[in-house]
Design a protein around this motif. Sequence first.
Motif, short mmCIF file in Angstrom:
data_model
loop_
_atom_site.label_atom_id
_atom_site.label_comp_id
_atom_site.label_asym_id
_atom_site.label_seq_id
_atom_site.Cartn_x
_atom_site.Cartn_y
_atom_site.Cartn_z
N ARG A 1 -5.86 11.73 -9.49
CA ARG A 1 -5.78 12.60 -10.66
C ARG A 1 -4.51 13.45 -10.64
N GLY A 2 -3.74 13.34 -11.72
CA GLY A 2 -2.53 14.11 -11.87
C GLY A 2 -1.32 13.54 -11.13
N LEU A 3 -1.53 12.51 -10.31
CA LEU A 3 -0.43 11.94 -9.53
C LEU A 3 -0.07 10.52 -9.95
N GLY A 4 -1.07 9.75 -10.36
CA GLY A 4 -0.82 8.37 -10.76
C GLY A 4 -1.76 7.40 -10.09
N THR A 5 -1.43 6.14 -10.20
CA THR A 5 -2.23 5.06 -9.63
C THR A 5 -1.42 4.41 -8.52
N PHE A 6 -2.05 4.30 -7.35
CA PHE A 6 -1.35 3.83 -6.16
C PHE A 6 -2.01 2.59 -5.56
N ILE A 7 -1.21 1.74 -4.96
CA ILE A 7 -1.70 0.53 -4.29
C ILE A 7 -2.47 0.94 -3.04
N ARG A 8 -3.67 0.37 -2.89
CA ARG A 8 -4.51 0.63 -1.71
C ARG A 8 -4.51 -0.52 -0.72
N ALA A 9 -4.43 -1.73 -1.23
CA ALA A 9 -4.57 -2.91 -0.38
C ALA A 9 -3.52 -3.95 -0.73
N SER A 10 -3.24 -4.81 0.22
CA SER A 10 -2.26 -5.87 0.02
C SER A 10 -2.98 -7.20 -0.14
N LEU A 11 -2.36 -8.11 -0.82
CA LEU A 11 -2.84 -9.48 -0.90
C LEU A 11 -1.81 -10.40 -0.27
N GLY A 12 -0.90 -9.83 0.49
CA GLY A 12 0.25 -10.53 1.05
C GLY A 12 -0.11 -11.83 1.74
N GLY A 13 0.82 -12.70 1.77
CA GLY A 13 0.65 -13.99 2.40
C GLY A 13 1.81 -14.90 2.07
N ALA A 14 2.47 -14.64 0.97
CA ALA A 14 3.62 -15.44 0.55
C ALA A 14 4.75 -14.51 0.16
N PRO A 15 5.52 -14.01 1.14
CA PRO A 15 6.58 -13.07 0.80
C PRO A 15 7.58 -13.64 -0.18
N ALA A 16 8.15 -12.76 -0.99
CA ALA A 16 9.10 -13.20 -2.02
C ALA A 16 10.29 -13.95 -1.43
N GLU A 17 10.61 -13.71 -0.17
CA GLU A 17 11.73 -14.37 0.48
C GLU A 17 11.29 -15.58 1.31
N SER A 18 10.14 -16.13 1.02
CA SER A 18 9.64 -17.30 1.73
C SER A 18 10.63 -18.47 1.62
N PRO A 19 10.80 -19.23 2.70
CA PRO A 19 11.68 -20.40 2.63
C PRO A 19 11.22 -21.41 1.57
N PRO B 1 0.82 -1.20 0.00
CA PRO B 1 0.00 0.00 0.00
C PRO B 1 0.86 1.26 0.00
N GLY B 2 0.48 2.17 -0.89
CA GLY B 2 1.22 3.43 -1.04
C GLY B 2 2.16 3.43 -2.23
N ASP B 3 2.54 2.23 -2.71
CA ASP B 3 3.43 2.16 -3.88
C ASP B 3 2.70 2.65 -5.12
N LYS B 4 3.45 3.25 -6.01
CA LYS B 4 2.89 3.78 -7.25
C LYS B 4 3.13 2.78 -8.39
N LEU B 5 2.07 2.54 -9.16
CA LEU B 5 2.21 1.70 -10.35
C LEU B 5 2.83 2.54 -11.47
N PRO B 6 3.44 1.89 -12.44
CA PRO B 6 3.97 2.65 -13.58
C PRO B 6 2.82 3.36 -14.30
N THR B 7 3.11 4.49 -14.87
CA THR B 7 2.09 5.21 -15.62
C THR B 7 1.73 4.42 -16.87
N ALA B 8 0.57 4.71 -17.42
CA ALA B 8 0.15 4.03 -18.65
C ALA B 8 1.19 4.27 -19.74
N ARG B 9 1.72 5.46 -19.81
CA ARG B 9 2.73 5.79 -20.82
C ARG B 9 3.97 4.91 -20.64
#
Length: 129
Positions: free
Chosen positions: A71-89, A33-41
């Motif tokens: 508007r004018g800033l971009g698209t931002f993550i609102r919610a997480s789907l976390g459960g399996a971190p990338a560094e999972s054993p 949450p809070g991370d910005k997605l790449p712009t459409a461009r």
Amino acid sequence: MLEYRIDRRSGIATYLQIVQQTKQALRLGLLEPGDKLPTAREVVEATAINPNTVLKAYRELEREGLVEAKRGLGTFIRASLGGAPAESPLRADLVDWARRAREAGMEREDAAALFSAVLEEHFKGDDNT
């Protein structure tokens, strides 16, 4: 920043590939949450797809409550789907399995089908699949 990879041979609509890849990044904790997605461009420049396709994917993610367009800033993550971190054993086990599958001569699609079948077998009736 997230970089989308579009597989034009997959048979999956391009906008759905963007939705799926975004959800996967959320599940792995690569996006929070809070991370910005790449712009459409930026996505269009990196993937050579139609800007409307990117916007359709982002609207779908917004409809699902996962992102918010500011508007004018971009698209931002609102919610997480976390459960399996990338560094999972378990990741190391999967990396080893994928390596062995490839060494055994399996094609990517065959390995994916086998893995999906095992998931279905072990997560029957689970609404989170």
